[in-house]
Design a protein around this motif. Structure first.
Motif, mmCIF file in Angstrom:
data_model
loop_
_atom_site.group_PDB
_atom_site.id
_atom_site.type_symbol
_atom_site.label_atom_id
_atom_site.label_comp_id
_atom_site.label_asym_id
_atom_site.label_seq_id
_atom_site.Cartn_x
_atom_site.Cartn_y
_atom_site.Cartn_z
ATOM 1 N N SER A 189 -22.771 -78.982 69.443
ATOM 2 C CA SER A 189 -23.601 -78.098 70.672
ATOM 3 C C SER A 189 -25.356 -78.674 70.226
ATOM 4 O O SER A 189 -26.268 -78.239 71.289
ATOM 5 C CB SER A 189 -23.606 -76.598 70.230
ATOM 6 N N VAL A 190 -25.716 -79.007 69.012
ATOM 7 C CA VAL A 190 -26.959 -79.400 68.763
ATOM 8 C C VAL A 190 -27.164 -80.622 68.264
ATOM 9 O O VAL A 190 -26.414 -81.147 67.304
ATOM 10 C CB VAL A 190 -27.563 -78.362 67.746
ATOM 11 N N LEU A 191 -28.276 -81.599 68.400
ATOM 12 C CA LEU A 191 -28.501 -82.912 67.836
ATOM 13 C C LEU A 191 -30.024 -82.624 67.166
ATOM 14 O O LEU A 191 -30.910 -82.030 67.692
ATOM 15 C CB LEU A 191 -28.875 -83.973 69.098
ATOM 16 N N LYS A 192 -30.162 -82.947 66.075
ATOM 17 C CA LYS A 192 -31.532 -82.693 65.189
ATOM 18 C C LYS A 192 -31.779 -84.327 65.124
ATOM 19 O O LYS A 192 -31.273 -84.933 64.181
ATOM 20 C CB LYS A 192 -31.274 -81.967 63.929
ATOM 21 N N LEU A 193 -32.955 -84.514 65.676
ATOM 22 C CA LEU A 193 -33.401 -85.943 65.507
ATOM 23 C C LEU A 193 -34.114 -86.051 64.349
ATOM 24 O O LEU A 193 -34.819 -85.285 63.687
ATOM 25 C CB LEU A 193 -34.633 -86.150 66.904
ATOM 26 N N ASP A 194 -33.842 -87.421 63.608
ATOM 27 C CA ASP A 194 -34.283 -87.804 62.295
ATOM 28 C C ASP A 194 -35.875 -87.820 62.440
ATOM 29 O O ASP A 194 -36.472 -88.075 63.363
ATOM 30 C CB ASP A 194 -33.723 -89.005 61.935
ATOM 31 N N GLY A 195 -36.361 -87.223 61.302
ATOM 32 C CA GLY A 195 -37.937 -87.139 61.379
ATOM 33 C C GLY A 195 -38.508 -88.558 61.443
ATOM 34 O O GLY A 195 -39.642 -88.413 61.668
ATOM 35 N N ALA A 196 -37.642 -89.635 61.047
ATOM 36 C CA ALA A 196 -38.478 -91.013 61.081
ATOM 37 C C ALA A 196 -38.872 -91.416 62.652
ATOM 38 O O ALA A 196 -40.089 -91.672 62.814
ATOM 39 C CB ALA A 196 -37.444 -92.033 60.819
ATOM 40 N N PHE A 197 -38.193 -90.900 63.676
ATOM 41 C CA PHE A 197 -38.518 -91.004 64.924
ATOM 42 C C PHE A 197 -39.704 -90.340 65.218
ATOM 43 O O PHE A 197 -40.808 -90.933 65.934
ATOM 44 C CB PHE A 197 -37.595 -90.622 66.005
ATOM 45 N N VAL A 198 -39.824 -89.097 64.844
ATOM 46 C CA VAL A 198 -41.142 -88.395 65.140
ATOM 47 C C VAL A 198 -42.434 -88.721 64.437
ATOM 48 O O VAL A 198 -43.377 -88.862 65.048
ATOM 49 C CB VAL A 198 -40.923 -86.831 64.833
ATOM 50 N N LYS A 199 -42.313 -89.095 63.079
ATOM 51 C CA LYS A 199 -43.278 -89.856 62.498
ATOM 52 C C LYS A 199 -43.829 -91.173 63.256
ATOM 53 O O LYS A 199 -45.122 -91.393 63.116
ATOM 54 C CB LYS A 199 -43.045 -89.847 61.087
ATOM 55 N N GLY A 200 -42.717 -91.729 63.757
ATOM 56 C CA GLY A 200 -43.577 -93.032 64.490
ATOM 57 C C GLY A 200 -44.025 -92.832 65.757
ATOM 58 O O GLY A 200 -44.173 -93.727 66.456
ATOM 59 N N PHE A 201 -44.251 -91.680 66.082
ATOM 60 C CA PHE A 201 -44.976 -91.366 67.373
ATOM 61 C C PHE A 201 -46.485 -91.822 67.493
ATOM 62 O O PHE A 201 -47.106 -91.750 68.465
ATOM 63 C CB PHE A 201 -45.126 -89.836 67.758
ATOM 64 N N ARG A 202 -46.743 -92.242 66.310
ATOM 65 C CA ARG A 202 -48.448 -92.773 66.316
ATOM 66 C C ARG A 202 -48.277 -93.836 65.328
ATOM 67 O O ARG A 202 -47.459 -94.284 64.708
ATOM 68 C CB ARG A 202 -49.037 -91.557 65.567
ATOM 69 N N TYR A 203 -49.665 -94.746 65.633
ATOM 70 C CA TYR A 203 -49.787 -95.976 64.955
ATOM 71 C C TYR A 203 -50.046 -95.266 63.434
ATOM 72 O O TYR A 203 -50.547 -94.148 63.305
ATOM 73 C CB TYR A 203 -50.694 -96.708 65.761
ATOM 74 N N GLU A 204 -50.512 -96.325 62.728
ATOM 75 C CA GLU A 204 -50.884 -95.977 61.281
ATOM 76 C C GLU A 204 -52.264 -95.301 61.156
ATOM 77 O O GLU A 204 -52.777 -94.716 60.312
ATOM 78 C CB GLU A 204 -51.065 -97.296 60.293
ATOM 79 N N ASP A 205 -52.942 -95.489 62.294
ATOM 80 C CA ASP A 205 -54.337 -94.858 62.437
ATOM 81 C C ASP A 205 -54.265 -93.581 62.760
ATOM 82 O O ASP A 205 -55.242 -92.806 62.717
ATOM 83 C CB ASP A 205 -55.301 -95.756 63.093
ATOM 84 N N GLY A 206 -53.192 -93.182 63.353
ATOM 85 C CA GLY A 206 -52.845 -91.577 63.775
ATOM 86 C C GLY A 206 -53.519 -91.470 65.248
ATOM 87 O O GLY A 206 -53.598 -90.237 65.509
ATOM 88 N N THR A 207 -53.815 -92.370 65.790
ATOM 89 C CA THR A 207 -54.812 -91.918 67.108
ATOM 90 C C THR A 207 -53.835 -92.665 68.245
ATOM 91 O O THR A 207 -53.964 -91.853 69.425
ATOM 92 C CB THR A 207 -55.990 -92.821 67.187
ATOM 93 N N HIS A 208 -53.087 -93.369 68.231
ATOM 94 C CA HIS A 208 -52.382 -93.573 69.209
ATOM 95 C C HIS A 208 -50.691 -93.886 69.428
ATOM 96 O O HIS A 208 -50.222 -94.289 68.263
ATOM 97 C CB HIS A 208 -52.725 -95.427 69.791
ATOM 98 N N PRO A 209 -50.001 -93.271 70.353
ATOM 99 C CA PRO A 209 -48.462 -93.073 70.154
ATOM 100 C C PRO A 209 -47.985 -94.550 70.146
ATOM 101 O O PRO A 209 -48.247 -95.382 70.759
ATOM 102 C CB PRO A 209 -48.219 -92.114 71.528
#
Length: 643
Positions: A554-574
């Motif tokens: 009934s539930v999927l928990k997305l691995d945190g690696a996808f969420v961390k990859g929402f930004r570039y290394e500088d943290g400003t651009h997805p």
């Protein structure tokens, strides 16, 4: 009775009718002594102690002693207090290859090698000085014709010391070469492996113990013992059992003998061998071998030896027309000899061999103290894990699960902590895998489930006007296999009074996707009961989407690696790619009627994009770390948690 007469007495033969012998008057004036008597006494051949009649032996007796001494087949010599040979018989001269007459005046210690070590020399001197009654030793003597023999030498006092007759000792030498040779043959059979002809386990440990001992006497020219080093290559053949099982033990024995020959060649001829170090190749049993390197030149010498052994064993073996290829795993240990015990060295070698096999076999691995410390810690945790549950050393902390749309607390994930008395507070990644391996996860998991459900029910009762929180609990696949998880959950829900819909069980993607048979039936039964099933770390495992549609999830928990990859290394651009992947997974889950939880949400920007994509709940440090149950109680009914 003393040697002198006290008065006349009745003749002993009177009663039997035998006439008494005529009485002869004893002379009181000393008679001149025969020269042979003087020579015999000078040679030390008079019996030890005073004669029974108070007078010395007669000339005839002394001649008998002398004749017996010279004719004896046992090599004998008389030695004075300074260690010089006074007289030697012909047997001793023949044994040493030197005429008996020439031996007189020579030092017995030089003739019989009694000064070659301090212990023997000290014992020999003690007998000469009258401080010890007997001494015996075995020496290897060199005959002038070049042959050598083993001799058992016995030294014992003959007479007491006096001004007229100084102390002397009798020295006997027995040729025990035949006995010694038989003993050595028997010892060789006892100490060597019959298949490979190599030293066996007993001889190896004897040599190892000797190499680690500090010698009692050390030459000043030798380097200090504390700087000596020792090395060990401990190896076994990969897959040897399969060769025995398929080709037979005779072929297996031939292979072992061929391996032994190559190991011996490597130990004697590889280029890394130091100038002074000796090496011993031994078979310790089965397909296990060891190469002991005494006076090692360092780690590089052992590493080069291990490399040469692997290269030699990789060459095919031709055994009576049968061509075989084998590989080996080698554990390498090199360290200072001082402070090292045989047991400690072998434990390190055995551990390192295990690492080599675990790392993929057909390789050598060097002992790593840090890795070993981690292993020892792991072993310590394993041995105390089960009792720790009974002693109440585990606690639960809870991390909020927050609605992405409104930031309201919806549920919590229970995370177990171990308050270890020695290592402090340990997170789950330090002990859960150990618990899964040894089976204690069943006992620990049951405790976690009961404690979490009881706590969720308490929050519900303490805040009756607020929507109840659901509780999410991690479940290992071994809990499904090794226990009746369905019965456990039903019993705990009944005990605590928690509604099944408020319990969520999390299993990893790899565990759920591979489920079949009993695990799948258990998950289906739990789902039918009303319990929610969540797939944890989704997107990193099998990702078998077709199979996903048939699971009671009934539930999927997305691995945190996808969420961390929402930004570039500088943290400003997805990252458009990661955002596209997550959006596709969320849409797929919603199409299948599943809700989605995003893990590792740390920034408001990540939360905003996840909200826009359509994630249902989020979990991460943006909202809260895992906290004690009292802090969760303070969050119930409060303002939105998102910062």
């Amino acid at each position: 009775m003393s040697g002198t007469s006290e008065g006349p007495s009745a003749p002993a033969g009177t009663a039997s009718g035998v006439p008494p012998a005529p009485v002869t008057e004893r002379h009181t004036t000393p008679m001149p002594m025969d020269p042979s008597v003087t020579d015999a006494r000078a040679a030390g051949l008079s019996p030890a102690g005073p004669p029974p009649d108070g007078d010395g032996p007669t000339a005839s007796e002394l001649r008998d002693y002398r004749a017996a001494f010279n004719a004896a087949t046992l090599p004998m010599g008389v030695v004075d207090g300074r260690g010089h040979v006074v007289r030697a018989n012909e047997a001793l001269g023949g044994l040493l290859g030197i005429p008996a007459a020439v031996l007189a005046g020579r030092q017995a210690s030089e003739l019989l090698d009694l000064a070659s070590d301090d212990r023997t020399w000290h014992a020999y001197r003690e007998v000469l000085l009258g401080r010890r009654s007997r001494f015996r030793c075995t020496r290897r003597l060199k005959h002038p014709d070049g042959r050598s023999l083993w001799a058992e030498i016995t030294v014992m006092p003959m007479t007491g010391a006096s001004a007229a007759e100084p102390a002397r000792v009798l020295l006997t030498v027995a040729d025990v070469s035949d006995r010694r040779e038989l003993q050595e043959r028997l010892r060789h059979l006892q100490m060597h492996d019959p298949v490979t002809r190599l030293p066996n386990r007993t001889l190896f440990f004897e040599r190892l113990a000797s190499a680690l001992e500090t010698p009692p006497y050390q030459d000043d020219s030798m380097p200090p013992r504390q700087h000596a080093r020792i090395g060990l290559c401990y190896l076994d053949l990969d897959g040897f059992k399969a060769i025995n099982d398929t080709l037979g033990h005779r072929t297996g024995d031939r292979l072992l003998a061929a391996v032994a020959a190559r190991l011996t060649d490597c130990a004697e001829n590889d280029a890394s061998r130091g100038p002074g170090g000796s090496r011993l190749v031994a078979r310790l049993g089965g397909d296990e071998f060891a190469i002991l390197v005494e006076d090692s030149a360092g780690t590089e010498e052992l590493a080069e030896l291990a490399r040469s052994v692997l290269a030699a064993l990789q060459q095919p073996f031709d055994l009576a027309g049968q061509r075989l290829s084998v590989s080996a795993s080698i554990g390498v240990v090199e360290r200072a000899a001082a402070g090292t015990s045989p047991t400690g060295l072998m434990q390190a070698a055995d551990t390192t061999l295990y690492w080599a096999k675990a790392d993929g076999k057909a390789r050598w691995t060097l002992f790593d103290p840090e890795r070993n410390a981690h292993r020892m810690t792991r072993q310590s945790l394993s041995s105390t894990l089960r009792p720790a549950v009974e002693r109440g050393e585990f606690t639960l902390e809870y991390q909020p699960l927050v609605g992405m749309a409104d930031g309201v607390l919806r549920g919590v994930e229970a995370l177990v902590r171990w308050n270890h008395p020695q290592f402090g507070v340990l997170p789950p990644n330090r002990f859960v895998q150990i618990a899964e391996e040894d089976g204690s996860i069943v006992q620990l998991g049951r405790w976690v489930l009961r404690t979490a459900c009881r706590q969720a029910r308490r929050w519900q009762l303490d805040h009756p006007d607020e929507p109840p929180l659901f509780i999410s609990v991690n479940v290992a696949v071994r809990q499904v296999w090794d226990s009746d998880l369905v019965a456990d959950v039903a019993q705990i829900l009944a005990e605590t009074g928690l509604a099944p819909g408020l319990l969520q069980l999390e299993l990893t993607e790899s565990a759920v996707m591979g489920s079949g048979g009993r695990p799948l039936r258990a998950l289906q039964a739990l789902s039918d009961m009303g319990v929610r099933i969540a797939i944890d770390d989704f997107g990193t495992g099998y990702s078998n989407l077709a199979y996903l549609s048939r699971l009671p999830v009934s539930v999927l928990k997305l691995d945190g690696a996808f969420v961390k990859g929402f930004r570039y290394e500088d943290g400003t651009h997805p990252s458009p790619a990661d955002e596209t992947i997550v959006e596709a997974m969320v849409q797929l889950a919603h199409r299948l009627g599943l809700t989605v939880t995003a893990e590792c949400v740390e920034t408001a920007g990540q939360a905003e994009r996840l909200r826009r994509i359509g994630c249902d709940t989020g979990q991460g440090w943006l909202y809260s770390r895992a906290v004690a149950p009292e802090q969760i109680a303070g969050l119930i009914g409060s303002r939105p948690l998102e910062g």
